[in-house]
Design an enzyme around this catalytic site. Structure first.
Site, PDB file in Angstrom:
ATOM      1  N   ASN A 625       0.857  -1.184   0.000  1.00 42.42           N
ATOM      2  CA  ASN A 625       0.000   0.000   0.000  1.00 42.42           C
ATOM      3  C   ASN A 625       0.896   1.236   0.000  1.00 42.42           C
ATOM      4  OD1 ASN A 625      -1.744   2.149   0.557  1.00 42.42           O
ATOM      5  ND2 ASN A 625      -2.982   0.974   1.996  1.00 42.42           N
ATOM      6  N   GLU A 699      10.721  -0.123  10.404  1.00 43.93           N
ATOM      7  CA  GLU A 699      11.964   0.334  11.018  1.00 43.93           C
ATOM      8  C   GLU A 699      12.857   1.122  10.058  1.00 43.93           C
ATOM      9  OE1 GLU A 699      11.814  -0.784  14.129  1.00 43.93           O
ATOM     10  OE2 GLU A 699      10.527  -2.541  13.911  1.00 43.93           O
TER      11      GLU A 699
END
Length: 735
Positions: A625, A699
């Site tokens: 997405n 991260e």
């Protein structure tokens, strides 16, 4: 039907969040709810001699005050307090267990009242007498007592000898201070005790981890404990371990036989864990052409007196740069503070900051462009394990990031670029993180009316897990995304790991694919059983689910609607539960990579630093997405700005306590600090990492950002600041 995977899709849970329909751990109200307020230690080390609760108990509305002397029974052995994250050596902290004080801010008592305000006021009347012990909270003062721990990075060659004989040498120390998470949502737990059954609404990144922990601590059976966390207002690693408020809430609920909520204040959350303060020493030896001949990376990090916490600070150079001689060492210093904990990109955010600043200093010494130096030292293999990557498009990250930033217009000399009264600096850095996948199970329930429920115990900590699960399920089941209902954050749902380490997307979405295949197989059996079935003789991999139909991949005219197939088989629903397949293959390294380019403008007279532009080019496999992925990386960049220029937990070491335990004095970037951020996703097909080619993004967005900014500050001012944060007092007197 258009594919949902890869499309910019708005969050399926967005409306619930903006309207207040979404409920968080501190918002589940039940009749008879009791409120708890924590009384904290005001010393960092010692013993409780006496706790006087009489003043608090005299306040109208106060029900009880729990201490280590009158609390319900808890487990005695250390193993009972272990959880999925507490794998390091040591004795995990036990809240309200005994009279020993281990750190400032430790909970010593819990005041229970009919409302939160009364509990807070009464808590101020609890008096504690201590027997104080000598304490130390200063890493620098204690570094001589640092001790090495066994970490997996193995040395190569003779780094010390190679460094001594290198044509050009760079050696320096870099310092990252203690940092705290400060998520928007405060930590809270609502515990409901009902005839031996415990239901807990908790702020956590892993409901099944908390369930296992509570079962162990309170010696309960798993079917008697249910933990729920449907929404979380930010975690970033702070919610990986069960935090102490959940134990206190359960203790109180069992003691009173009433529902209890314990919500921590912002200041109290500073005793929950932190990114450890770390000293990083880099020694790089290079040949005149810029190739590395020696690389040494040593880290000294903070942990508590009672547990060892350590993450991989030093091994990232193995994943980025070739060097025949390398040495890595990780040391710990035990201080009288809470145990450090995971904080976005643990180990990498700190270790790569030091590594990439050192590489920039090496580039300056070599009079070489920083991008060119990295390309010269580029490694196509994990140097530590000597294996190739499943995919690594870092070269393309450098190329696309540099082009978007306009890097070719940079002049190399420090202080050579200006804009009015501002000195302009351009810096860059590399980023790297792991592309992990963990065991996860997903249940799909498909109903004859064309709706599906997709369920697993994963948490959505704000990253968009609800949305990407709905996208993948919609494509795999051939249904509109509005026909998919995702259920998360309930320990009774199928097994799923903690949401952390950037592994949830790949783990859960591949489990969805496997479960959807099983559903497709069941549907196909029903369709084949129909009279004159157009799918007779087809196998499960010969068909696909498209627009509510089972369709032959070879001939789209051969199709059966899902409704017809289920009706013919008298099936009102199909339920399947499958896990992902976690690769045991050790022949490839699995990583994500990035290249960050940053522009700073520094007021020449005042030293005020502004980060005016950042380009972050990321190679992370298949992007599910682009909209939520962009937000993830942009958020990481903002945090990297904070790491570089703002964030620092300040201790008064005389008292061993944090002095800026609030978001007024613990500085984080605000809107005025955030300017132009461009995120580029570099195309990176990967057929090895997992069946869907997904890598994590949570991260990588922060890794390398602080280094790029620090390198830009040097380019602007000629002043190399090696201790974070880079504040105006450190640059105002320019070299």
């Amino acid at each position: 039907m258009a594919s949902h995977i890869g499309s910019a899709t708005s969050r399926v849970d967005g409306r619930a969040k903006v309207t207040g329909e979404a409920k968080y751990a501190g918002e589940f109200n039940v009749p008879g709810l009791v409120h708890g307020y924590v009384v904290e230690s005001t010393i960092p080390k010692g013993r409780i001699v006496r706790i006087d609760t009489s003043g608090a108990l005299e306040v109208d509305g106060v029900i009880d005050v729990l201490t280590h002397r009158n609390r319900p029974q808890m487990a005695d052995k250390d193993d009972a307090y272990k959880d999925e994250v507490a794998t390091e050596k040591g004795s995990p902290y036990r809240p309200l267990y005994d009279d020993i004080v281990l750190f400032s801010g430790q909970p010593l008592a819990l005041v229970l009242a009919e409302d939160w305000e009364t509990a807070r006021v009464a808590a101020s009347l609890v008096k504690v007498e201590y027997e104080k012990a000598p304490h130390i909270t200063d890493l620098h003062a204690e570094r001589a007592n640092a001790y090495a721990i066994d970490k997996p990075e193995k040395p190569r060659g003779d780094a010390e000898r190679a460094f001594a004989s290198a044509a050009l040498r760079h050696e320096a120390e870099y310092f990252i201070p203690t940092e705290h998470h400060n998520p928007m949502e405060l930590f809270a737990s609502t515990a409901i005790w009902d005839n031996g059954q415990l239901t807990v609404y908790d702020k956590t990144q892993g409901v099944q981890n908390v369930q296992q922990y509570l079962c162990s601590v309170f010696k309960m059976k798993p079917d008697a404990v249910r933990v729920m966390s449907p929404y979380m207002g930010g975690g970033f690693g702070s919610g990986l371990r069960p935090q102490y408020q959940v134990v206190l809430a359960v203790l109180a609920a069992r003691a009173l036989n009433r529902p209890v909520r314990v919500m921590l204040s912002r200041a109290q959350m500073y005793a929950l864990g932190h990114r450890p303060a770390t000293i990083e020493r880099l020694a790089l030896g290079a040949n005149s052409d810029g190739t590395l001949d020696a690389m040494t990376h040593e880290a000294i990090a903070v942990t508590s007196q009672f547990e060892e916490f350590a993450r991989n600070d030093t091994g990232w150079g193995n994943l980025l740069y070739k060097s025949p001689n390398a040495k890595f060492e990780h040391k710990l210093v035990k201080l009288d503070v809470p145990t450090s904990c995971d904080m976005r990109a643990p180990g990498a955010a700190t270790g790569v900051y030091a590594l990439e600043c050192a590489m920039d200093e090496l580039a300056v010494a070599l009079k070489m462009d920083p991008v060119q130096l990295r390309l010269q030292c580029y490694s196509d293999r994990d140097q530590g394990a000597d294996i190739p990557y499943t995919s690594k498009q870092l070269r393309e990250c450098y190329r696309q990031g540099a082009a978007a930033f306009g890097w070719d217009k940079r002049t190399a000399e420090p202080r050579s670029m200006r804009e009015g009264s501002d000195l302009v600096g351009w810096g860059m850095a590399s980023g790297v993180w792991e592309a992990l996948q963990m065991p996860a199970t997903v249940r799909i329930v498909l109903t004859a009316n064309g709706h599906a429920e997709v369920a697993t115990a994963a948490s959505d900590i704000g990253t968009g897990t609800y949305t990407i699960m709905a996208q993948v399920a919609a494509d795999m089941l051939g249904l509109p995304i509005d026909s998919i209902n995702v259920k998360l954050g309930d320990s009774t749902l199928p097994q799923c790991p903690l949401e952390g380490g950037s592994w949830i997307a790949s783990s859960v979405c591949n489990a969805i694919a496997n479960t959807a295949r099983a559903v497709r197989g069941d549907l196909l059996k029903l369709a084949i059983g129909m009279k004159d079935s157009p799918l007779a003789g087809a196998g499960v991999d010969d068909v696909a689910l498209i627009d509510g139909k089972i369709v032959s991949k070879r001939d789209a005219t051969r199709a059966v609607s899902i409704a017809s197939a289920m009706q013919s088989g008298n099936a009102d629903r199909i339920t399947r539960e499958e896990a992902n397949k976690v690769a045991e293959d050790k022949s490839h390294a699995r990583n994500v990579h990035s290249a960050i380019f940053a522009e700073v403008k520094v007021d020449e007279q005042l030293g005020v630093i502004r980060v005016t532009r950042v380009v972050n080019a990321v190679a992370a496999g298949r992007i599910l997405n682009p909209k939520t992925a962009h937000s993830q990386v942009m958020g990481g960049v903002v945090w990297g700005i904070g790491m570089a220029l703002h964030e620092e937990t300040l201790f008064d070491h005389r008292f061993g306590r944090v002095m800026n335990a609030n978001i007024a004095e613990y500085h984080v970037p605000v809107h005025a600090d955030v300017h132009d951020i461009k995120v580029i996703f570099v195309d990176e097909p990967d057929e090895i990492v997992n069946p869907l080619g997904i890598k994590g993004l949570g991260e990588i967005g922060i890794v390398g950002v602080a280094a790029a900014i620090a390198n830009a500050v040097y380019h602007a001012t000629g002043k190399r600041v090696r201790d974070l944060p880079i504040t105006l007092d450190k640059v105002v007197q320019f070299n």
